[in-house]
Structure formats: C-alpha cells, structure tokens
Design a protein around this motif. Structure first.
Motif, PDB file in Angstrom:
ATOM      1  N   THR A  39       7.514   3.843  13.206  1.00 54.96           N
ATOM      2  CA  THR A  39       6.410   3.114  12.577  1.00 54.96           C
ATOM      3  C   THR A  39       5.074   3.497  13.199  1.00 54.96           C
ATOM      4  OG1 THR A  39       7.906   1.265  12.090  1.00 54.96           O
ATOM      5  CG2 THR A  39       5.541   0.822  11.981  1.00 54.96           C
ATOM      6  N   LYS A  40       5.039   3.619  14.523  1.00 59.20           N
ATOM      7  CA  LYS A  40       3.797   4.019  15.204  1.00 59.20           C
ATOM      8  C   LYS A  40       3.328   5.389  14.708  1.00 59.20           C
ATOM      9  CE  LYS A  40       5.161   1.770  19.598  1.00 59.20           C
ATOM     10  NZ  LYS A  40       4.030   0.909  19.965  1.00 59.20           N
ATOM     11  N   ILE A  41       4.271   6.313  14.568  1.00 57.74           N
ATOM     12  CA  ILE A  41       3.942   7.672  14.145  1.00 57.74           C
ATOM     13  C   ILE A  41       3.494   7.692  12.689  1.00 57.74           C
ATOM     14  CG2 ILE A  41       5.018   9.918  13.655  1.00 57.74           C
ATOM     15  CD1 ILE A  41       6.696   9.322  16.295  1.00 57.74           C
ATOM     16  N   GLN A  42       4.174   6.928  11.851  1.00 57.56           N
ATOM     17  CA  GLN A  42       3.787   6.852  10.439  1.00 57.56           C
ATOM     18  C   GLN A  42       2.387   6.258  10.285  1.00 57.56           C
ATOM     19  OE1 GLN A  42       7.132   4.503   9.238  1.00 57.56           O
ATOM     20  NE2 GLN A  42       8.283   6.258   8.463  1.00 57.56           N
ATOM     21  N   ALA A  43       2.074   5.260  11.099  1.00 56.51           N
ATOM     22  CA  ALA A  43       0.749   4.629  11.036  1.00 56.51           C
ATOM     23  C   ALA A  43      -0.348   5.633  11.394  1.00 56.51           C
ATOM     24  CB  ALA A  43       0.697   3.428  11.978  1.00 56.51           C
ATOM     25  N   ALA A  44      -0.095   6.428  12.420  1.00 60.13           N
ATOM     26  CA  ALA A  44      -1.083   7.444  12.819  1.00 60.13           C
ATOM     27  C   ALA A  44      -1.294   8.458  11.702  1.00 60.13           C
ATOM     28  CB  ALA A  44      -0.619   8.140  14.092  1.00 60.13           C
ATOM     29  N   ALA A  45      -0.211   8.835  11.025  1.00 56.63           N
ATOM     30  CA  ALA A  45      -0.319   9.789   9.922  1.00 56.63           C
ATOM     31  C   ALA A  45      -1.106   9.195   8.754  1.00 56.63           C
ATOM     32  CB  ALA A  45       1.073  10.213   9.455  1.00 56.63           C
ATOM     33  N   LEU A  46      -0.881   7.928   8.454  1.00 54.45           N
ATOM     34  CA  LEU A  46      -1.613   7.269   7.373  1.00 54.45           C
ATOM     35  C   LEU A  46      -3.104   7.178   7.699  1.00 54.45           C
ATOM     36  CD1 LEU A  46       0.849   4.399   6.408  1.00 54.45           C
ATOM     37  CD2 LEU A  46       0.220   6.357   4.995  1.00 54.45           C
ATOM     38  N   ASN A  47      -3.405   6.906   8.954  1.00 51.90           N
ATOM     39  CA  ASN A  47      -4.810   6.790   9.367  1.00 51.90           C
ATOM     40  C   ASN A  47      -5.574   8.093   9.176  1.00 51.90           C
ATOM     41  OD1 ASN A  47      -4.612   4.091  10.053  1.00 51.90           O
ATOM     42  ND2 ASN A  47      -4.258   4.481  12.226  1.00 51.90           N
ATOM     43  N   SER A  48      -4.870   9.201   9.251  1.00 56.27           N
ATOM     44  CA  SER A  48      -5.529  10.507   9.134  1.00 56.27           C
ATOM     45  C   SER A  48      -5.481  11.057   7.710  1.00 56.27           C
ATOM     46  CB  SER A  48      -4.876  11.515  10.089  1.00 56.27           C
ATOM     47  OG  SER A  48      -3.521  11.732   9.736  1.00 56.27           O
ATOM     48  N   ASP A  49      -4.918  10.280   6.763  1.00 57.16           N
ATOM     49  CA  ASP A  49      -4.774  10.721   5.376  1.00 57.16           C
ATOM     50  C   ASP A  49      -5.789   9.979   4.507  1.00 57.16           C
ATOM     51  OD1 ASP A  49      -4.055  11.327   2.786  1.00 57.16           O
ATOM     52  OD2 ASP A  49      -1.901  11.057   3.108  1.00 57.16           O
ATOM     53  N   SER A  50      -6.827  10.680   4.081  1.00 56.01           N
ATOM     54  CA  SER A  50      -7.908  10.035   3.330  1.00 56.01           C
ATOM     55  C   SER A  50      -7.461   9.514   1.971  1.00 56.01           C
ATOM     56  CB  SER A  50      -9.068  11.016   3.145  1.00 56.01           C
ATOM     57  OG  SER A  50      -8.632  12.164   2.434  1.00 56.01           O
ATOM     58  N   SER A  51      -6.325  10.014   1.470  1.00 57.89           N
ATOM     59  CA  SER A  51      -5.833   9.546   0.170  1.00 57.89           C
ATOM     60  C   SER A  51      -5.132   8.192   0.283  1.00 57.89           C
ATOM     61  CB  SER A  51      -4.868  10.568  -0.432  1.00 57.89           C
ATOM     62  OG  SER A  51      -3.635  10.581   0.265  1.00 57.89           O
ATOM     63  N   LYS A  52      -4.862   7.750   1.509  1.00 58.56           N
ATOM     64  CA  LYS A  52      -4.132   6.497   1.726  1.00 58.56           C
ATOM     65  C   LYS A  52      -5.074   5.397   2.205  1.00 58.56           C
ATOM     66  CE  LYS A  52      -0.130   8.241   0.624  1.00 58.56           C
ATOM     67  NZ  LYS A  52       0.476   7.874  -0.675  1.00 58.56           N
ATOM     68  N   GLN A  53      -6.125   5.165   1.442  1.00 56.79           N
ATOM     69  CA  GLN A  53      -7.130   4.168   1.812  1.00 56.79           C
ATOM     70  C   GLN A  53      -6.511   2.780   1.973  1.00 56.79           C
ATOM     71  OE1 GLN A  53     -10.118   3.590  -1.147  1.00 56.79           O
ATOM     72  NE2 GLN A  53     -11.257   2.083   0.025  1.00 56.79           N
ATOM     73  N   ASP A  54      -6.701   2.183   3.150  1.00 53.45           N
ATOM     74  CA  ASP A  54      -6.245   0.818   3.423  1.00 53.45           C
ATOM     75  C   ASP A  54      -4.733   0.648   3.245  1.00 53.45           C
ATOM     76  OD1 ASP A  54      -6.597  -1.932   4.137  1.00 53.45           O
ATOM     77  OD2 ASP A  54      -6.534  -2.477   2.020  1.00 53.45           O
ATOM     78  N   VAL A  55      -3.966   1.718   3.437  1.00 49.14           N
ATOM     79  CA  VAL A  55      -2.502   1.579   3.433  1.00 49.14           C
ATOM     80  C   VAL A  55      -2.066   1.214   4.847  1.00 49.14           C
ATOM     81  CG1 VAL A  55      -0.291   2.730   3.109  1.00 49.14           C
ATOM     82  CG2 VAL A  55      -2.175   3.192   1.528  1.00 49.14           C
ATOM     83  N   LEU A  56      -1.346   0.121   4.973  1.00 47.02           N
ATOM     84  CA  LEU A  56      -0.879  -0.345   6.281  1.00 47.02           C
ATOM     85  C   LEU A  56       0.632  -0.265   6.369  1.00 47.02           C
ATOM     86  CD1 LEU A  56      -2.989  -3.603   6.893  1.00 47.02           C
ATOM     87  CD2 LEU A  56      -3.497  -1.270   7.618  1.00 47.02           C
ATOM     88  N   ILE A  57       1.119   0.152   7.528  1.00 45.64           N
ATOM     89  CA  ILE A  57       2.553   0.122   7.803  1.00 45.64           C
ATOM     90  C   ILE A  57       2.760  -0.538   9.152  1.00 45.64           C
ATOM     91  CG2 ILE A  57       2.560   2.456   8.810  1.00 45.64           C
ATOM     92  CD1 ILE A  57       5.411   2.755   7.592  1.00 45.64           C
ATOM     93  N   ASN A  58       3.711  -1.426   9.219  1.00 47.89           N
ATOM     94  CA  ASN A  58       4.066  -2.061  10.490  1.00 47.89           C
ATOM     95  C   ASN A  58       5.554  -2.368  10.490  1.00 47.89           C
ATOM     96  OD1 ASN A  58       4.117  -4.441   8.836  1.00 47.89           O
ATOM     97  ND2 ASN A  58       1.922  -4.620   9.160  1.00 47.89           N
ATOM     98  N   CYS A  59       6.018  -2.956  11.570  1.00 50.75           N
ATOM     99  CA  CYS A  59       7.429  -3.333  11.646  1.00 50.75           C
ATOM    100  C   CYS A  59       7.515  -4.729  12.225  1.00 50.75           C
ATOM    101  CB  CYS A  59       8.228  -2.335  12.471  1.00 50.75           C
ATOM    102  SG  CYS A  59       7.599  -2.010  14.125  1.00 50.75           S
ATOM    103  N   CYS A  60       8.668  -5.352  12.071  1.00 51.30           N
ATOM    104  CA  CYS A  60       8.757  -6.751  12.502  1.00 51.30           C
ATOM    105  C   CYS A  60      10.182  -7.145  12.843  1.00 51.30           C
ATOM    106  CB  CYS A  60       8.217  -7.677  11.406  1.00 51.30           C
ATOM    107  SG  CYS A  60       9.362  -7.896  10.024  1.00 51.30           S
ATOM    108  N   CYS A  61      10.281  -8.278  13.521  1.00 51.04           N
ATOM    109  CA  CYS A  61      11.570  -8.932  13.764  1.00 51.04           C
ATOM    110  C   CYS A  61      11.610 -10.201  12.914  1.00 51.04           C
ATOM    111  CB  CYS A  61      11.718  -9.281  15.240  1.00 51.04           C
ATOM    112  SG  CYS A  61      13.260 -10.178  15.599  1.00 51.04           S
ATOM    113  N   PRO A  62      12.570 -10.328  12.017  1.00 47.93           N
ATOM    114  CA  PRO A  62      12.667 -11.547  11.211  1.00 47.93           C
ATOM    115  C   PRO A  62      13.084 -12.766  12.033  1.00 47.93           C
ATOM    116  CG  PRO A  62      13.888  -9.730  10.223  1.00 47.93           C
ATOM    117  CD  PRO A  62      13.563  -9.335  11.635  1.00 47.93           C
ATOM    118  N   GLY A  63      13.711 -12.513  13.187  1.00 50.47           N
ATOM    119  CA  GLY A  63      14.241 -13.594  14.013  1.00 50.47           C
ATOM    120  C   GLY A  63      15.766 -13.604  13.976  1.00 50.47           C
ATOM    121  N   TYR A  64      16.344 -14.584  14.646  1.00 47.25           N
ATOM    122  CA  TYR A  64      17.808 -14.724  14.700  1.00 47.25           C
ATOM    123  C   TYR A  64      18.224 -15.560  13.490  1.00 47.25           C
ATOM    124  CZ  TYR A  64      22.409 -15.395  16.898  1.00 47.25           C
ATOM    125  OH  TYR A  64      23.752 -15.401  17.177  1.00 47.25           O
ATOM    126  N   VAL A  65      18.661 -14.861  12.445  1.00 43.35           N
ATOM    127  CA  VAL A  65      18.829 -15.481  11.127  1.00 43.35           C
ATOM    128  C   VAL A  65      20.302 -15.675  10.793  1.00 43.35           C
ATOM    129  CG1 VAL A  65      18.267 -15.259   8.669  1.00 43.35           C
ATOM    130  CG2 VAL A  65      16.665 -14.406  10.400  1.00 43.35           C
TER     131      VAL A  65
END
Length: 270
Positions: free
Chosen positions: A197-223
C-alpha cells in the motif's frame, strides 16, 4: 458527473458482505459490485441484500486467478469506463504455517494482482482500501532487526514480493527463526499488504492522471466471522466501518494517503 462504480472483493459473507451493504446505503447513485469466487454464493448474497431494499450487482472474481481478474477488468472498462471505489477485502486465514504458500498467494499476491489490473482504471478522485490487520503490526515488532529493515527499505512491488517469497522459502526450509521471521503466515501476508500500500500510494502521488486518488489499508478489528471461528468481539457491520470510512474520504484528505488505519484512526507501522 459519471455515475460512481464501487467494487468489493470477497463480498459474499462476513466483513465483505457488510461493506457492500454499507456502500449501497451510504453512496447515492452508485453501482456497487459484490464479487465472490463462488458464483452461486455470490448471487445468493446479492439476493439477500435485495430483500433489504438494496441493489448491489454481482460479478465473479477469484483473486487467485489472473484470468478471472482480467475478465473483471475488461467488464468494468467496457461497461462503465472505469472504477471509482475498490475494497480489496478477499483473503484467507489459516493458523498453520504449513499452508504459508497458499496464504501468501491469496492475501498478498491476489491483492497485488487485483491492484495491478484495476488501479490503472481508477478514475480521478477514486478511493482504494486494502484490508490488512493489526496482527501484522504486532508481529512486525518481533521480526529481527535486519528483517524489519528490509521492509522499511522496500521501494517497489517486486521488493515486497521478494520478501514474501523469502518467507515461504524459510517456511519450507524450516528456518523461520534463524532468518528473522515470525511463525505466523497470515501476519506476514498482511505485512506485505501494508508495504504494498505504501508503494502504491507513492506511485499514485507521482501520476498526474490520478488526481486525488487515495489508497490506504486498514484493520477492520477482531470481527465475529468464519475467519475468527466466530470468536470476534465486533459484528461484521462494525468491522465494515473503517474500510468504508477509508473509501469515502472526502477531497483534500491526502494525509491518509498510503497509511494504515484502525478504528478510523491512522496507526504507525514502520
């Protein structure tokens, strides 16, 4: 404005099913695709949600199959011209490292392959969330100093894939501890997702065609799902809260780019 298109992997039960439900309720004028490996179960899940007055659609997706992923991509391109919301939820949990190769293949490589196929068709202002786990951050602290450094130094998808392959090889050689790993394939697979996810985010930040595209990751919790043998303390709907929060972030939310969240809050990883 083009109608928004959302897609959830592994959506026929558990957290994925609840994410689909929440997106159908919370995103107006949005087509939400519930995907699942098993077509019969996926369609049954869609019918269950329709009884609640919701209108998700089904598309088959096996994240372990490049052919299945490619079919989905071509469908989205030809039918909708792109994608706006993606939740990479599909995954497996096995407590036994004997199945490490399969766990890494699905949780890490499957997620990687879906991202490689679908990130190019994410439209400007799109949102992507990769489901990970706090277990990954906890186990990360138990890795050797050298192994932790390799995760910190990973700069490409191939760097992370090499780490995942090294782990599987160490399992097969029974040298996990000597080589600085932990005996927890699921946790390591989710370390891979966080690093990816960190690497994908850096790639998106450097891609002018991906304006305001956000990628992150998360833990839903103990479900309380099949994955936890129904021992979890959160309901699936409660587990869906953070993934849904991640993909509904408003404009100008760049502080979340590439980060890992738990209970809608950014958590430090490495």
């Amino acid at each position: 404005m083009t109608q928004q298109i959302a897609l959830v992997t592994g959506g026929n039960k558990g957290i994925g099913f609840s994410i689909v439900r929440a997106l159908c309720k919370e995103v107006k004028e949005c087509i939400v695709y519930l995907t699942a490996r098993n077509e019969e179960r996926g369609k049954a899940a869609v019918e269950e949600l329709k009884k609640e007055g919701l209108q998700p659609r089904f598309h088959q997706l096996d994240i372990d199959s490049l052919e299945s992923i490619d079919r989905l991509k071509e469908f989205l391109k030809s039918t909708h011209g792109g994608l706006d919301i993606l939740v990479n939820n599909a995954g497996v949990y096995k407590p036994n490292d004997v199945q490490a190769k399969m766990i890494i293949a699905t949780n890490y490589t499957g997620t990687l392959n879906v991202c490689r196929a679908l990130l190019p068709i994410i439209r400007p202002h799109g949102r992507v969330c990769n489901v990970a786990s706090l277990l990954a951050t906890m186990s990360f602290t138990k890795l050797s100093t050298a192994r932790r450094q390799k995760f910190r130094e990973a700069k490409t998808e191939d760097d992370v894939s090499k780490l995942m392959a090294d782990f599987v090889e160490s399992v097969e050689k029974e040298t996990l501890i000597e080589e600085g790993w932990v005996q927890a394939a699921y946790d390591v697979s989710k370390m891979g997702v966080i690093a990816l996810t960190k690497i994908q985010a850096a790639a998106l930040n450097s891609d002018s065609s991906k304006q305001d595209v956000l990628i992150n990751c998360c833990c839903p919790g103990y479900v309380n799902t099949d994955m936890t043998d129904h021992k979890g303390i959160k309901t699936p709907d409660e587990g869906a809260v953070t993934p849904v929060f991640c993909v509904l972030l408003p404009a100008n939310s760049s502080e979340y780019q590439g980060n890992f969240l738990s209970d809608k809050t950014v958590v430090e990883t490495w």
